[in-house]
Write an enzyme that holds these catalytic residues in place. Structure first.
Site, PDB file in Angstrom:
ATOM      1  N   CYS A 272       0.765  -1.253   0.000  1.00 21.01           N
ATOM      2  CA  CYS A 272       0.000   0.000   0.000  1.00 21.01           C
ATOM      3  C   CYS A 272       0.794   1.301   0.000  1.00 21.01           C
ATOM      4  O   CYS A 272       0.446   2.222  -0.736  1.00 21.01           O
ATOM      5  CB  CYS A 272      -0.929   0.016   1.203  1.00 21.01           C
ATOM      6  SG  CYS A 272      -2.159  -1.267   1.148  1.00 21.01           S
ATOM      7  N   LYS A 335       7.612  -7.492   6.247  1.00 19.95           N
ATOM      8  CA  LYS A 335       7.735  -7.367   7.702  1.00 19.95           C
ATOM      9  C   LYS A 335       7.454  -8.724   8.323  1.00 19.95           C
ATOM     10  O   LYS A 335       7.042  -9.650   7.621  1.00 19.95           O
ATOM     11  CB  LYS A 335       6.806  -6.294   8.248  1.00 19.95           C
ATOM     12  CG  LYS A 335       5.331  -6.608   8.121  1.00 19.95           C
ATOM     13  CD  LYS A 335       4.546  -5.527   8.831  1.00 19.95           C
ATOM     14  CE  LYS A 335       3.067  -5.740   8.707  1.00 19.95           C
ATOM     15  NZ  LYS A 335       2.270  -4.738   9.363  1.00 19.95           N
TER      16      LYS A 335
END
Ligand code: NAI
Length: 480
Positions: A272, A335
């Site tokens: 995003c 992540k």
């Protein structure tokens, strides 16, 4: 029974609908997708995405009030509320290429809704879309309405991957934008009623359509900007001998700033941030605001700079060449606690090292070999299309091998790059790793998770983002 249909069984559609089904047993939720393999996976024991807590919820609700299906048209036509959570990639060609959102999938979903509907519908934008998309969708539906009333709502999703279930259970806020007409307000109330099953009323914010659409882009731009701000500081810390963790701590203690999202790293990733900022930049340019556009563009430039800086540090430390050297890459996901690699900084770092002819041995606990090869051999922005529209067998990158664990990846390597903050990397036996590496042995910690002193005592040369430099690195400045 209220029926919800969600078009798009991805990282957003899947978890969001699973939580709605769990919290609203009186609502039937069907998630549909054009990708047969995705739907098959949602109906199997091996879900298509990894997200802590998701599997239990899916197992609890699947077959009761939660269904995954490929018959898109049937379930859309039967639904009262239709969420649209399809891909919104960045355009790679034509007007706005490299910045504007490509609404191909959104438009085709809207046209399909218009074709198959026989009753009134509330259509909810769940995908992140440019401001005023709702107006375009409204036009498509209105011009093909056959007397059906469509209400468009914007209900952007703020979940973060890795903590999606927690975020959906306890959202900071749920945002619902709609038309200020009586029909628009009724539609807002209908959607509000769904969330009110578990979200406190004061956390459900209602706005006009454009505020809701813009708020999502703005929120992601602000979050990414914080990371670029601390990363910009990390470069200055390395140049001056300051420690970015200490600077962040001191800055974040100011209650006006706050401590979250102030951790320096090799850079932000995920599907995003970059996409939404590029989208924002394009909207600013289209509205004659070049200064505002440039301001936000800089957030991405600093992120790119951070990844380049990291690669330069690796290469310059190792006598200015990594040609033929084995470099272990620990972590490839953008992540921890997700298998998602979209826009992960690992892609640019690996490509940078491959550009200098390194041999890479990559280990990530959640990312498959196929995905890594796909990421390293495909073009920018190509990832954001439905899986079945992506090339079947991308070229494999020969200098890349995939390891089953961190010890295998690091064996006989010259250096280690830590690119994802997986918890298991914190407790590795670094003495064992050191003993099996070429010397001098380097660790480049792109997530600041290792105990630097302990590693230096073992004998490693260690680079940590934004920390006082190892004497070795001081003597080998990383100039591009
Ligand atoms: P995704 O790529 O995981 O899922 C999208 C799904 O839509 C794919 O499975 C694709 O096959 C399907 N699809 C595309 N066109 C279709 C059509 N016409 N009919 C049926 N299915 C169709 O994407 P993801 O991550 O779920 O993102 C969806 C949207 O949500 C994007 O706009 C994204 O920017 C936004 N978003 C993503 C967040 C994230 O953390 N991933 C968070 C908040 C928003």
């Amino acid at each position: 029974m209220v029926k919800i249909c969600c078009i798009g069984a991805g990282y957003v559609g899947g978890p969001t609908m699973a939580v709605i089904a769990l919290k609203c047993p009186s609502i039937e939720v069907v998630v549909v997708d054009i990708s047969v393999s995705r739907i098959t996976a949602w109906n199997s024991d091996q879900l298509p995405i990894y997200e802590p807590g998701l599997e239990q919820i899916v197992k609890q609700c699947r077959g009761k009030n939660l269904f995954f299906n490929t018959d898109v048209e049937k379930h859309v036509s039967e639904a009262d509320i239709i969420f649209v959570s399809v891909n919104t990639p960045t355009k790679t060609r034509g007007l706005g290429a490299g910045k504007a959102a490509d609404l191909t999938y959104w438009e085709s979903a809207a046209r399909m809704i218009a074709n198959v509907s026989t009753s009134n519908k509330i259509v909810v934008e769940k995908s992140t879309v440019p401001v005023k998309t709702a107006e375009a969708i409204e036009k498509i539906l209105a011009f093909n309405s056959k007397g059906i009333n469509y209400q468009i709502l914007s209900n952007p999703e703020f979940l973060a991957e890795g903590t999606a279930i927690q975020d959906l259970f306890n959202p900071d806020r749920v945002l619902i934008g709609g038309r200020e007409t009586p029909d628009g307000q009724r539609a807002i109330q209908a959607l509000k009623h769904v969330y009110a099953h578990w979200v406190p009323e004061d956390k459900i914010i209602t706005t006009n359509l454009w505020s809701a659409e813009l708020s999502k882009l703005a929120a992601n731009a602000f979050l990414a900007q914080r990371i670029s701000s601390v990363n910009a500081m990390s470069a200055l810390c390395e140049a001056t001998g300051a420690d970015v963790a200490q600077v962040s701590d001191a800055v974040g203690k100011d209650t006006r700033i706050g401590p979250k999202f102030l951790t320096a790293s090799v850079g932000f990733g995920g599907s995003c941030f970059q996409k939404d900022i590029l989208n924002l930049v394009y909207i600013c340019e289209c509205n004659g605001l070049p200064e505002v556009a440039n301001y936000w563009k800089q957030v991405i430039k600093v992120n790119d700079h951070q990844k380049n800086r990291f690669v330069n540090r690796v290469v310059s430390s190792m006598f200015n060449t990594v040609s033929g050297k084995k470099i272990a890459i620990l972590g490839f996901a953008f992540k921890k606690d997700t298998g998602d690699t979209r826009e992960t900084p690992a892609i640019d770092v690996c490509k940078g090292l491959l550009g200098d002819k390194a041999r890479l041995s990559i280990y990530d606990p959640q990312v498959t070999e196929d995905q890594i090869q796909r990421d390293l051999s495909s073009n920018k922005f190509d990832w954001d299309h439905p899986v079945h529209l992506q090339p079947m067998s991308p070229n494999t990158v020969k200098q890349v091998s995939i390891a089953w664990d961190a010890y295998e990846a690091t064996k006989e390597s010259h250096g280690i790059c830590i690119l994802t903050e997986w918890d298991e990397f914190k407790s590795l036996d670094f003495q064992r790793i050191f003993d099996n590496m070429q010397k001098p042995a380097f660790v480049f910690d792109g997530r600041n998770i290792v105990d630097v002193k302990k590693l230096r005592d073992i004998g490693f040369i260690v680079y940590s983002i934004g920390k006082p430099l190892d004497p070795w690195l001081k003597d080998m400045p990383a100039v591009a």
